[in-house]
Design a protein around this motif. Sequence first.
Motif, PDB file in Angstrom:
ATOM      1  N   ALA A  22       0.822  -1.216   0.000  1.00 29.86           N
ATOM      2  CA  ALA A  22       0.000   0.000   0.000  1.00 29.86           C
ATOM      3  C   ALA A  22       0.855   1.265   0.000  1.00 29.86           C
ATOM      4  O   ALA A  22       0.381   2.347  -0.367  1.00 29.86           O
ATOM      5  CB  ALA A  22      -0.923   0.004   1.218  1.00 29.86           C
ATOM      6  N   ARG A  23       2.126   1.135   0.387  1.00 34.38           N
ATOM      7  CA  ARG A  23       3.004   2.303   0.483  1.00 34.38           C
ATOM      8  C   ARG A  23       4.090   2.337  -0.583  1.00 34.38           C
ATOM      9  O   ARG A  23       4.604   3.412  -0.901  1.00 34.38           O
ATOM     10  CB  ARG A  23       3.670   2.319   1.869  1.00 34.38           C
ATOM     11  CG  ARG A  23       2.709   2.346   3.053  1.00 34.38           C
ATOM     12  CD  ARG A  23       2.061   3.714   3.204  1.00 34.38           C
ATOM     13  NE  ARG A  23       3.052   4.760   3.385  1.00 34.38           N
ATOM     14  CZ  ARG A  23       3.593   5.067   4.560  1.00 34.38           C
ATOM     15  NH1 ARG A  23       3.253   4.395   5.661  1.00 34.38           N
ATOM     16  NH2 ARG A  23       4.473   6.062   4.646  1.00 34.38           N
ATOM     17  N   LEU A  24       4.450   1.148  -1.106  1.00 35.77           N
ATOM     18  CA  LEU A  24       5.545   1.063  -2.070  1.00 35.77           C
ATOM     19  C   LEU A  24       5.143   0.195  -3.247  1.00 35.77           C
ATOM     20  O   LEU A  24       4.296  -0.694  -3.111  1.00 35.77           O
ATOM     21  CB  LEU A  24       6.797   0.471  -1.414  1.00 35.77           C
ATOM     22  CG  LEU A  24       7.498   1.294  -0.332  1.00 35.77           C
ATOM     23  CD1 LEU A  24       8.560   0.448   0.349  1.00 35.77           C
ATOM     24  CD2 LEU A  24       8.122   2.556  -0.917  1.00 35.77           C
ATOM     25  N   ASP A  25       5.749   0.437  -4.394  1.00 40.40           N
ATOM     26  CA  ASP A  25       5.536  -0.422  -5.552  1.00 40.40           C
ATOM     27  C   ASP A  25       5.992  -1.842  -5.232  1.00 40.40           C
ATOM     28  O   ASP A  25       6.950  -2.056  -4.476  1.00 40.40           O
ATOM     29  CB  ASP A  25       6.328   0.126  -6.740  1.00 40.40           C
ATOM     30  CG  ASP A  25       6.118  -0.690  -8.002  1.00 40.40           C
ATOM     31  OD1 ASP A  25       5.146  -0.429  -8.721  1.00 40.40           O
ATOM     32  OD2 ASP A  25       6.942  -1.600  -8.249  1.00 40.40           O
TER      33      ASP A  25
ATOM     34  N   GLY B  26      13.552  -2.819  -9.642  1.00 39.37           N
ATOM     35  CA  GLY B  26      12.972  -2.306  -8.404  1.00 39.37           C
ATOM     36  C   GLY B  26      13.707  -1.204  -7.689  1.00 39.37           C
ATOM     37  O   GLY B  26      13.173  -0.632  -6.732  1.00 39.37           O
ATOM     38  N   LEU B  27      14.930  -0.856  -8.131  1.00 41.53           N
ATOM     39  CA  LEU B  27      15.707   0.144  -7.398  1.00 41.53           C
ATOM     40  C   LEU B  27      15.002   1.492  -7.360  1.00 41.53           C
ATOM     41  O   LEU B  27      14.885   2.120  -6.303  1.00 41.53           O
ATOM     42  CB  LEU B  27      17.096   0.290  -8.033  1.00 41.53           C
ATOM     43  CG  LEU B  27      18.001   1.379  -7.439  1.00 41.53           C
ATOM     44  CD1 LEU B  27      18.231   1.137  -5.955  1.00 41.53           C
ATOM     45  CD2 LEU B  27      19.332   1.426  -8.181  1.00 41.53           C
TER      46      LEU B  27
ATOM     47  N   ALA C 118      11.447   4.597  -0.308  1.00 42.03           N
ATOM     48  CA  ALA C 118      11.506   4.307   1.122  1.00 42.03           C
ATOM     49  C   ALA C 118      12.636   5.034   1.822  1.00 42.03           C
ATOM     50  O   ALA C 118      12.680   5.071   3.059  1.00 42.03           O
ATOM     51  CB  ALA C 118      11.664   2.798   1.341  1.00 42.03           C
ATOM     52  N   VAL C 119      13.551   5.633   1.064  1.00 43.46           N
ATOM     53  CA  VAL C 119      14.724   6.270   1.668  1.00 43.46           C
ATOM     54  C   VAL C 119      14.325   7.408   2.597  1.00 43.46           C
ATOM     55  O   VAL C 119      14.979   7.661   3.614  1.00 43.46           O
ATOM     56  CB  VAL C 119      15.667   6.780   0.557  1.00 43.46           C
ATOM     57  CG1 VAL C 119      16.806   7.609   1.143  1.00 43.46           C
ATOM     58  CG2 VAL C 119      16.230   5.616  -0.234  1.00 43.46           C
ATOM     59  N   THR C 120      13.255   8.093   2.272  1.00 40.36           N
ATOM     60  CA  THR C 120      12.825   9.242   3.072  1.00 40.36           C
ATOM     61  C   THR C 120      12.007   8.836   4.282  1.00 40.36           C
ATOM     62  O   THR C 120      11.619   9.698   5.070  1.00 40.36           O
ATOM     63  CB  THR C 120      12.002  10.210   2.210  1.00 40.36           C
ATOM     64  OG1 THR C 120      10.868   9.509   1.665  1.00 40.36           O
ATOM     65  CG2 THR C 120      12.851  10.757   1.070  1.00 40.36           C
ATOM     66  N   SER C 121      11.735   7.543   4.452  1.00 41.14           N
ATOM     67  CA  SER C 121      10.903   7.080   5.566  1.00 41.14           C
ATOM     68  C   SER C 121      11.646   6.018   6.368  1.00 41.14           C
ATOM     69  O   SER C 121      11.741   4.865   5.935  1.00 41.14           O
ATOM     70  CB  SER C 121       9.572   6.511   5.055  1.00 41.14           C
ATOM     71  OG  SER C 121       8.847   5.924   6.117  1.00 41.14           O
ATOM     72  N   PRO C 122      12.165   6.382   7.548  1.00 43.61           N
ATOM     73  CA  PRO C 122      12.845   5.384   8.384  1.00 43.61           C
ATOM     74  C   PRO C 122      11.954   4.198   8.741  1.00 43.61           C
ATOM     75  O   PRO C 122      12.436   3.068   8.850  1.00 43.61           O
ATOM     76  CB  PRO C 122      13.232   6.179   9.638  1.00 43.61           C
ATOM     77  CG  PRO C 122      13.287   7.605   9.184  1.00 43.61           C
ATOM     78  CD  PRO C 122      12.219   7.725   8.138  1.00 43.61           C
TER      79      PRO C 122
ATOM     80  N   LEU D  29       9.502   2.868   6.865  1.00 43.36           N
ATOM     81  CA  LEU D  29       9.430   1.979   5.711  1.00 43.36           C
ATOM     82  C   LEU D  29      10.735   1.214   5.519  1.00 43.36           C
ATOM     83  O   LEU D  29      10.732   0.017   5.210  1.00 43.36           O
ATOM     84  CB  LEU D  29       9.100   2.768   4.445  1.00 43.36           C
ATOM     85  CG  LEU D  29       7.652   3.236   4.279  1.00 43.36           C
ATOM     86  CD1 LEU D  29       7.502   4.033   2.996  1.00 43.36           C
ATOM     87  CD2 LEU D  29       6.688   2.062   4.294  1.00 43.36           C
ATOM     88  N   LEU D  30      11.851   1.893   5.702  1.00 47.20           N
ATOM     89  CA  LEU D  30      13.145   1.230   5.562  1.00 47.20           C
ATOM     90  C   LEU D  30      13.304   0.118   6.594  1.00 47.20           C
ATOM     91  O   LEU D  30      13.771  -0.981   6.282  1.00 47.20           O
ATOM     92  CB  LEU D  30      14.276   2.241   5.714  1.00 47.20           C
ATOM     93  CG  LEU D  30      14.684   3.026   4.469  1.00 47.20           C
ATOM     94  CD1 LEU D  30      15.804   4.000   4.801  1.00 47.20           C
ATOM     95  CD2 LEU D  30      15.123   2.092   3.348  1.00 47.20           C
ATOM     96  N   ALA D  31      12.898   0.408   7.828  1.00 50.09           N
ATOM     97  CA  ALA D  31      13.004  -0.609   8.882  1.00 50.09           C
ATOM     98  C   ALA D  31      12.099  -1.796   8.581  1.00 50.09           C
ATOM     99  O   ALA D  31      12.483  -2.955   8.774  1.00 50.09           O
ATOM    100  CB  ALA D  31      12.640   0.003  10.239  1.00 50.09           C
ATOM    101  N   ALA D  32      10.883  -1.497   8.087  1.00 53.59           N
ATOM    102  CA  ALA D  32       9.958  -2.579   7.750  1.00 53.59           C
ATOM    103  C   ALA D  32      10.506  -3.428   6.598  1.00 53.59           C
ATOM    104  O   ALA D  32      10.446  -4.661   6.630  1.00 53.59           O
ATOM    105  CB  ALA D  32       8.593  -2.002   7.374  1.00 53.59           C
TER     106      ALA D  32
END
Length: 303
Positions: free
Chosen positions: A49-52, A209-210, A216-220, A222-225
Amino acid sequence: MADSLPRSPAAASGGRLALAAERVPPPAFLVSSAVFHYLGPACAVLLFARLDVLGVAWLRIASAALVFAVWRRPWRDWRAATPYQRRLLVAMGAVLATMNCTFYLALERLPLGTVGAVEFLGPVVLAAAGVRTRRNVAALALVLAGVALLTDVHLVAEPLGLALAFGNCALFVLYVVLGHRLAADGGASGVGRLGAAMLVAAVVAAPAGLAQGAAAVTSPVLLAAAFGVGVCSSVIPYVCDQLAMARVPRATFALMLSLLPATAALMGVAVLGQVPGAAEAAGIALVVAGVAVHRERDAAAGA
């Protein structure tokens, strides 16, 4: 033999891992793999829902590659590898990248339990083709009946999803075959080579996918998830597979795969609320039974 795999250059850390692994019974690795194999993807679906989708797939692979890089320093395995071994590592990396992307694209369209059940059609078909016993004929019949039920449920609504699930099934067969080759010299060495293959996979999957995962780089959070998905999906289960493959015959490993379709369905219910209908539940149960019944060549020869 010229194609045999030499000892991993990470001998010291590999020796400690091997000693620790020897204290754990192989079924424990297989059960752990079964749990995490689909726990990670179930959590990944929540990220859709948040990322491709392909962005999530690449972040999973890249996170796992980072863990292996810090833990096992797999470039040492690459430097010490022969040309044959490097071809094997590249092949495994390409399979991991393609399999993970295809798997997530299927998950975007189908329930986790359905994708997990279809995934095991390939190993059973191969076993039945290689060893034509009554047991394998029965196993093949059970799996085909189960997949037919699942296909009938989803064919009209999600033909592309089913095509992706069957593609993932073929790639899973290649993963099992190549995984046993990586594990040929022992679990600790196989884990180091797996890390090298995962670095290759991150490069192979980057064009797909890169760019999408960069969001997600701007969201800690999302990165952690995404990092957690990578550890649960591509580190813990793949390492457990290597440690199990090094100590149990392929037939035993294949037998324990019967846990995975059931685990996929349970994780779909527990994490995603994907409660299967009667036909889906029956199809998954038939696939589980077929995987449990089938026997590979080495087991049949010793029977």
